[in-house]
Design an enzyme around this catalytic site. Structure first.
Site, PDB file in Angstrom:
ATOM      1  CE  LYS A   1      13.991   0.387   5.855  1.00 40.83           C
ATOM      2  NZ  LYS A   1      14.801  -0.836   5.839  1.00 40.83           N
TER       3      LYS A   1
ATOM      4  CB  SER B   1      15.286   1.772   8.923  1.00 41.80           C
ATOM      5  OG  SER B   1      16.156   0.742   9.286  1.00 41.80           O
TER       6      SER B   1
ATOM      7  CE  LYS C   1       8.125  -4.228  13.641  1.00 45.26           C
ATOM      8  NZ  LYS C   1       9.418  -4.939  13.777  1.00 45.26           N
TER       9      LYS C   1
ATOM     10  CG  HIS D   1      -0.277   0.127   2.513  1.00 50.84           C
ATOM     11  ND1 HIS D   1       0.465  -0.901   3.054  1.00 50.84           N
ATOM     12  CD2 HIS D   1      -0.187   1.150   3.381  1.00 50.84           C
ATOM     13  CE1 HIS D   1       0.964  -0.502   4.209  1.00 50.84           C
ATOM     14  NE2 HIS D   1       0.592   0.751   4.429  1.00 50.84           N
TER      15      HIS D   1
ATOM     16  CE  LYS E   1      12.031  -9.418   9.829  1.00 48.47           C
ATOM     17  NZ  LYS E   1      11.784  -8.312  10.764  1.00 48.47           N
TER      18      LYS E   1
END
Ligand code: GLU
Length: 476
Positions: A71, A364, A95, A66, A107
């Site tokens: 990440k 990050s 998250k 979306h 991931k």
């Protein structure tokens, strides 16, 4: 690991997700769209090592696009499998939404025990894995940006960034293809300790919330709290270090792979970490009492329990024995859905992973922005800020002298006030602000509804609503 009748990690995440969406009014289909993992790429590749070809299996899973890039870290562990990577990718989506990092969730994982290989071999393995992902745009500054996770760190991220640069020599934003790099290779100050720092800031936010403290049965703040930490890796170590050095917490227990150590007087976190790196564990650590079955310490008496290692360590088999009033999930998925229910019934408050360990991805995000803007934070304004502060100090001193009052500014104040914020200060301030606002958004739901939702459900409600809003805005 827990008893056999536990749902898998991915099922656990789905159960927790479902509990939240049942309380929402999402249009049909959207709920399913958000829950499912969009794609998982499995790669098997060979590397010539020690005179023979060894085959490795790796994954990169994209849960939700979306927002792009997506990440999430890359872990190196023998326990890596598709189910785990997909569950972790889903957690990344929620998250990022919760802390408003503008990313979808992803991931990666490689089935490898990094302790079995020397640095040279690991570099070959990492570069080869990166090559496989880069050539399919599964590592790309605009599309998919990995970071460290269990078993990886800044060294691996530097190899990945270099591999990307070799394969994309004209991409001016190439260095933004991965975060968690060393500072001398495009990284940002404060990233290494960011997740641990985030755990500390999350606890600060919790202990400012009177209502939350009441729900957990706390009458006083962080100072003097007795803490047990499971896993003294990057996250657990930094969290324990900051809490003991800066907040007056006592780290009374540390659990590692080879057992646990316990000392009611408080353990020296730096000392234990050093011992582990020299002796490969805590079993021979000279202070405190030892527990060969480290997991038993999860059930020891303490105020705050910080699982900072693997998923599923608090399960149906040991949840009832947990004595802590507060669990903060520094690891991803350390409490199974079954254990979650038992702990909720006991009144234990759980600060959920998607919030508690979001410090890493938050910093990050700052690193990625720094890389894309090609300039260090604070570089343009620092001196100007200092000059303006100097003006105020000079003026105050002049007024004091002219009026004859003879006020003296304390040297400490002057030093602090005059120093303009550099990169590290800005990163910390951005992280603290992020953790405070995300806590606020969860707490408003946690305390504001009349159906008594727990904090994890509140976090899911906030995160899912944000993802849903983003899909709606796109017309999906
Ligand atoms: N692996 C970390 C996590 O699980 C960091 C991810 C990132 O920085 O992208 O949140």
């Amino acid at each position: 690991m827990g008893p056999a009748n536990e749902p898998s990690f991915r099922d656990s995440v789905d159960i927790m997700f479902n509990r939240a969406v049942a309380l929402m009014d999402l249009p049909p289909g959207l709920e399913e769209k958000i829950r499912v993992c969009n794609a998982t790429y499995t790669v098997r590749f060979g590397v010539r090592l020690r005179g023979q070809i060894q085959t490795f299996t790796g994954y990169r899973s994209v849960h939700s696009e979306h927002m792009e890039p997506v990440k999430g870290g890359i872990r190196f562990s023998m326990a890596v499998n598709q189910d785990e990577v997909e569950a972790l990718a889903a957690l990344m989506t929620y998250k990022c939404a919760l802390v408003e990092a503008p990313f979808g969730g992803s991931k990666g994982g490689l089935c490898v025990d990094p302790r079995e290989y020397d640095e040279n071999e690991l570099e070959m393995i990492t570069r080869r894995f990166a090559y496989e992902l880069i050539k399919r745009d599964m590592i790309n500054p605009a599309q998919n940006v990995p970071a460290p996770d269990m078993g990886t760190g800044e060294r691996e991220m530097a190899w990945i960034a270099d591999q990307y640069k070799r394969m994309n020599t004209t991409d001016i934003n190439g260095v933004a293809c991965v975060t968690g790099k060393p500072t001398h290779a495009g990284g940002i100050q404060g990233r290494t300790e960011a997740t641990g720092r985030g755990v500390q800031y999350a606890l600060h936010a919790f202990f400012r919330d009177k209502e939350g403290m009441k729900k957990a049965g706390f009458k006083s703040g962080l100072d003097g709290k007795r803490v047990i930490v499971q896993g003294l890796g990057n996250v657990g170590f930094h969290a324990a270090k900051f809490l003991s050095e800066e907040d007056g917490c006592k780290i009374i227990g540390i659990i590692e792979r080879d057992g646990g150590i316990y000392d009611e007087k408080g353990l020296d976190v730096e000392g234990v970490r050093e011992w582990i790196s020299k002796h490969d564990g805590v079993a021979t650590y000279p202070n405190g009492t030892h527990e060969t079955d480290g997991a038993k310490l999860l059930e020891a008496d303490c105020d705050i329990l910080i699982p900072a290692a693997l998923e599923g360590v608090i399960h149906k088999g040991n949840a009832a024995g947990v004595k802590a009033q507060l669990i903060i999930e520094a690891a991803n998925g350390p409490v199974t859905a079954g254990a979650d229910e038992i702990l909720r019934d006991k009144g234990v408050v759980i600060i959920p992973d998607m919030y508690a360990n979001a410090g890493g991805v938050t910093v990050s995000y700052f690193e990625w922005v720094k890389n894309l803007s090609h300039i260090r934070f604070g570089r343009m304004q620092r001196r100007q800020e200092e000059t303006r502060h100097q003006l105020v100090v000079d003026e105050l001193e002049r007024l004091s002298a002219d009026s004859g009052i003879g006020w003296q500014l304390s040297p400490n104040f002057k030093e602090k006030y005059l120093r303009g914020a550099g990169e590290l200060e800005l990163v910390r301030s951005g992280l603290d602000d992020t953790m405070q606002s995300a806590y606020q958004s969860m707490a408003t739901v946690w305390h504001g509804r009349d159906d008594n939702v727990d904090l994890r459900t509140a976090a899911y409600l906030v995160a899912i609503e944000k993802v849903a809003a983003s899909y709606r805005a796109k017309g999906l």
